[in-house]
Design a protein around this motif. Structure first.
Motif, PDB file in Angstrom:
ATOM      1  N   VAL A  22     -24.971  26.253  -2.872  1.00 14.42           N
ATOM      2  CA  VAL A  22     -24.732  27.698  -2.864  1.00 14.42           C
ATOM      3  C   VAL A  22     -25.979  28.337  -2.256  1.00 14.42           C
ATOM      4  CG1 VAL A  22     -24.420  29.738  -4.302  1.00 14.42           C
ATOM      5  CG2 VAL A  22     -23.183  27.624  -4.836  1.00 14.42           C
ATOM      6  N   ILE A  23     -25.780  29.077  -1.175  1.00 17.26           N
ATOM      7  CA  ILE A  23     -26.903  29.700  -0.468  1.00 17.26           C
ATOM      8  C   ILE A  23     -26.775  31.215  -0.599  1.00 17.26           C
ATOM      9  CG2 ILE A  23     -28.074  29.942   1.754  1.00 17.26           C
ATOM     10  CD1 ILE A  23     -26.730  27.227   2.531  1.00 17.26           C
ATOM     11  N   VAL A  24     -27.806  31.848  -1.162  1.00 15.50           N
ATOM     12  CA  VAL A  24     -27.820  33.307  -1.320  1.00 15.50           C
ATOM     13  C   VAL A  24     -29.153  33.855  -0.830  1.00 15.50           C
ATOM     14  CG1 VAL A  24     -26.212  33.314  -3.278  1.00 15.50           C
ATOM     15  CG2 VAL A  24     -28.670  33.224  -3.705  1.00 15.50           C
ATOM     16  N   ARG A  25     -29.143  35.132  -0.526  1.00 19.36           N
ATOM     17  CA  ARG A  25     -30.389  35.816  -0.170  1.00 19.36           C
ATOM     18  C   ARG A  25     -31.099  36.251  -1.453  1.00 19.36           C
ATOM     19  NH1 ARG A  25     -30.615  36.770   5.122  1.00 19.36           N
ATOM     20  NH2 ARG A  25     -28.704  36.951   6.321  1.00 19.36           N
ATOM     21  N   ALA A  26     -32.407  36.385  -1.381  1.00 15.12           N
ATOM     22  CA  ALA A  26     -33.180  36.851  -2.537  1.00 15.12           C
ATOM     23  C   ALA A  26     -32.593  38.174  -3.017  1.00 15.12           C
ATOM     24  CB  ALA A  26     -34.644  37.016  -2.155  1.00 15.12           C
ATOM     25  N   GLY A  27     -32.431  38.310  -4.335  1.00 16.21           N
ATOM     26  CA  GLY A  27     -31.872  39.511  -4.935  1.00 16.21           C
ATOM     27  C   GLY A  27     -30.373  39.446  -5.147  1.00 16.21           C
ATOM     28  N   GLU A  28     -29.705  38.461  -4.549  1.00 18.84           N
ATOM     29  CA  GLU A  28     -28.261  38.345  -4.683  1.00 18.84           C
ATOM     30  C   GLU A  28     -27.870  37.491  -5.886  1.00 18.84           C
ATOM     31  OE1 GLU A  28     -26.841  38.935  -0.045  1.00 18.84           O
ATOM     32  OE2 GLU A  28     -26.769  36.926  -0.890  1.00 18.84           O
ATOM     33  N   THR A  29     -26.550  37.400  -6.111  1.00 16.23           N
ATOM     34  CA  THR A  29     -25.993  36.642  -7.229  1.00 16.23           C
ATOM     35  C   THR A  29     -25.395  35.333  -6.735  1.00 16.23           C
ATOM     36  OG1 THR A  29     -25.513  38.644  -8.474  1.00 16.23           O
ATOM     37  CG2 THR A  29     -24.241  36.696  -9.062  1.00 16.23           C
ATOM     38  N   ALA A  30     -25.679  34.258  -7.436  1.00 15.77           N
ATOM     39  CA  ALA A  30     -25.089  32.942  -7.144  1.00 15.77           C
ATOM     40  C   ALA A  30     -24.078  32.622  -8.240  1.00 15.77           C
ATOM     41  CB  ALA A  30     -26.180  31.880  -7.091  1.00 15.77           C
ATOM     42  N   GLU A  31     -22.936  32.049  -7.834  1.00 11.18           N
ATOM     43  CA  GLU A  31     -21.886  31.733  -8.803  1.00 11.18           C
ATOM     44  C   GLU A  31     -21.334  30.332  -8.595  1.00 11.18           C
ATOM     45  OE1 GLU A  31     -19.812  36.027  -9.697  1.00 11.18           O
ATOM     46  OE2 GLU A  31     -18.916  34.759  -8.177  1.00 11.18           O
ATOM     47  N   TRP A  32     -21.021  29.684  -9.708  1.00  8.79           N
ATOM     48  CA  TRP A  32     -20.332  28.402  -9.709  1.00  8.79           C
ATOM     49  C   TRP A  32     -19.209  28.500 -10.718  1.00  8.79           C
ATOM     50  CZ3 TRP A  32     -25.495  29.025  -9.504  1.00  8.79           C
ATOM     51  CH2 TRP A  32     -26.203  28.386  -8.477  1.00  8.79           C
ATOM     52  N   LYS A  33     -18.074  27.878 -10.398  1.00 12.20           N
ATOM     53  CA  LYS A  33     -16.966  27.800 -11.344  1.00 12.20           C
ATOM     54  C   LYS A  33     -16.329  26.431 -11.177  1.00 12.20           C
ATOM     55  CE  LYS A  33     -12.920  30.239 -13.009  1.00 12.20           C
ATOM     56  NZ  LYS A  33     -12.078  31.428 -12.892  1.00 12.20           N
ATOM     57  N   LEU A  34     -16.052  25.780 -12.311  1.00 12.99           N
ATOM     58  CA  LEU A  34     -15.482  24.443 -12.234  1.00 12.99           C
ATOM     59  C   LEU A  34     -14.404  24.267 -13.296  1.00 12.99           C
ATOM     60  CD1 LEU A  34     -15.831  21.806 -10.640  1.00 12.99           C
ATOM     61  CD2 LEU A  34     -17.375  21.036 -12.423  1.00 12.99           C
ATOM     62  N   PRO A  35     -13.154  23.976 -12.852  1.00  9.83           N
ATOM     63  CA  PRO A  35     -12.099  23.675 -13.813  1.00  9.83           C
ATOM     64  C   PRO A  35     -12.261  22.246 -14.337  1.00  9.83           C
ATOM     65  CG  PRO A  35     -11.210  23.663 -11.576  1.00  9.83           C
ATOM     66  CD  PRO A  35     -12.668  24.037 -11.479  1.00  9.83           C
ATOM     67  N   PHE A  36     -11.842  22.029 -15.573  1.00 13.40           N
ATOM     68  CA  PHE A  36     -11.923  20.698 -16.172  1.00 13.40           C
ATOM     69  C   PHE A  36     -10.785  20.508 -17.151  1.00 13.40           C
ATOM     70  CE2 PHE A  36     -14.690  23.496 -18.682  1.00 13.40           C
ATOM     71  CZ  PHE A  36     -14.161  23.328 -19.959  1.00 13.40           C
ATOM     72  N   SER A  37     -10.602  19.270 -17.585  1.00 19.65           N
ATOM     73  CA  SER A  37      -9.622  18.964 -18.625  1.00 19.65           C
ATOM     74  C   SER A  37     -10.233  17.919 -19.548  1.00 19.65           C
ATOM     75  CB  SER A  37      -8.319  18.440 -18.004  1.00 19.65           C
ATOM     76  OG  SER A  37      -8.571  17.246 -17.291  1.00 19.65           O
ATOM     77  N   GLY A  38      -9.610  17.731 -20.694  1.00 19.83           N
ATOM     78  CA  GLY A  38     -10.096  16.748 -21.657  1.00 19.83           C
ATOM     79  C   GLY A  38      -9.842  17.225 -23.071  1.00 19.83           C
ATOM     80  N   GLY A  39     -10.001  16.317 -24.004  1.00 25.34           N
ATOM     81  CA  GLY A  39      -9.741  16.632 -25.405  1.00 25.34           C
ATOM     82  C   GLY A  39     -10.783  17.559 -26.016  1.00 25.34           C
ATOM     83  N   ALA A  40     -10.314  18.419 -26.912  1.00 30.51           N
ATOM     84  CA  ALA A  40     -11.205  19.325 -27.632  1.00 30.51           C
ATOM     85  C   ALA A  40     -11.744  18.599 -28.857  1.00 30.51           C
ATOM     86  CB  ALA A  40     -10.447  20.583 -28.027  1.00 30.51           C
ATOM     87  N   PRO A  41     -12.890  18.996 -29.386  1.00 24.42           N
ATOM     88  CA  PRO A  41     -13.758  20.058 -28.859  1.00 24.42           C
ATOM     89  C   PRO A  41     -14.599  19.559 -27.684  1.00 24.42           C
ATOM     90  CG  PRO A  41     -14.743  19.133 -30.834  1.00 24.42           C
ATOM     91  CD  PRO A  41     -13.402  18.435 -30.632  1.00 24.42           C
ATOM     92  N   MET A  42     -14.820  20.452 -26.713  1.00 22.56           N
ATOM     93  CA  MET A  42     -15.587  20.127 -25.519  1.00 22.56           C
ATOM     94  C   MET A  42     -16.911  20.888 -25.563  1.00 22.56           C
ATOM     95  SD  MET A  42     -15.203  18.445 -22.503  1.00 22.56           S
ATOM     96  CE  MET A  42     -13.445  18.411 -22.184  1.00 22.56           C
ATOM     97  N   THR A  43     -18.000  20.168 -25.341  1.00 19.15           N
ATOM     98  CA  THR A  43     -19.314  20.799 -25.240  1.00 19.15           C
ATOM     99  C   THR A  43     -19.605  21.006 -23.758  1.00 19.15           C
ATOM    100  OG1 THR A  43     -20.079  19.656 -27.223  1.00 19.15           O
ATOM    101  CG2 THR A  43     -21.769  20.564 -25.777  1.00 19.15           C
ATOM    102  N   VAL A  44     -19.948  22.244 -23.386  1.00 22.56           N
ATOM    103  CA  VAL A  44     -20.234  22.581 -21.993  1.00 22.56           C
ATOM    104  C   VAL A  44     -21.673  23.079 -21.910  1.00 22.56           C
ATOM    105  CG1 VAL A  44     -19.588  24.051 -20.050  1.00 22.56           C
ATOM    106  CG2 VAL A  44     -17.820  23.214 -21.611  1.00 22.56           C
ATOM    107  N   GLN A  45     -22.471  22.430 -21.051  1.00 21.60           N
ATOM    108  CA  GLN A  45     -23.873  22.820 -20.887  1.00 21.60           C
ATOM    109  C   GLN A  45     -24.187  22.938 -19.406  1.00 21.60           C
ATOM    110  OE1 GLN A  45     -24.915  19.298 -23.267  1.00 21.60           O
ATOM    111  NE2 GLN A  45     -26.378  20.616 -24.328  1.00 21.60           N
TER     112      GLN A  45
END
Length: 103
Positions: A22-45
């Motif tokens: 992800v390439i952004v200019r200084a002062g801008e916002t960077a975003e990531w989003k990732l779908p996943f599946s699996g049994g609960a409970p799921m720990t996300v870090q």
């Protein structure tokens, strides 16, 4: 009770997109989003350069039962580096890695 093991899984197409820097200019916002599946409970870090990210003024995280999003606002050049999402449940652990480049 029948508990079928469902380790965390990430769709390969989504992983391919996530892995691109992800390439952004200084002062801008960077975003990531990732779908996943699996049994609960799921720990996300989320991690940056192997340090766990915690919510703060410039760090926003939103996680549902089937995806997680990270938003880093007001990025500075020093913020560049490796970004990693770690998913863990009783049946396993999986990681996805991306990179932040601030120009």
């Amino acid at each position: 009770m029948n508990r079928t093991p469902h380790p965390p899984r990430i769709d390969l197409d989504a992983l391919g997109k996530f892995s691109k820097p992800v390439i952004v200019r200084a002062g801008e916002t960077a975003e990531w989003k990732l779908p996943f599946s699996g049994g609960a409970p799921m720990t996300v870090q989320w991690y940056k350069d192997d340090e766990e990210l915690l919510p703060g003024l410039t760090v926003r995280m939103e996680t549902s039962c089937n995806d997680s999003q990270l938003r880093l606002t007001k990025c500075q050049r020093k913020d560049g580096g490796e970004v990693k999402l770690k998913l863990k449940n009783t049946f396993g652990t999986i990681e996805a890695t991306s990179k932040l480049i601030v120009i």
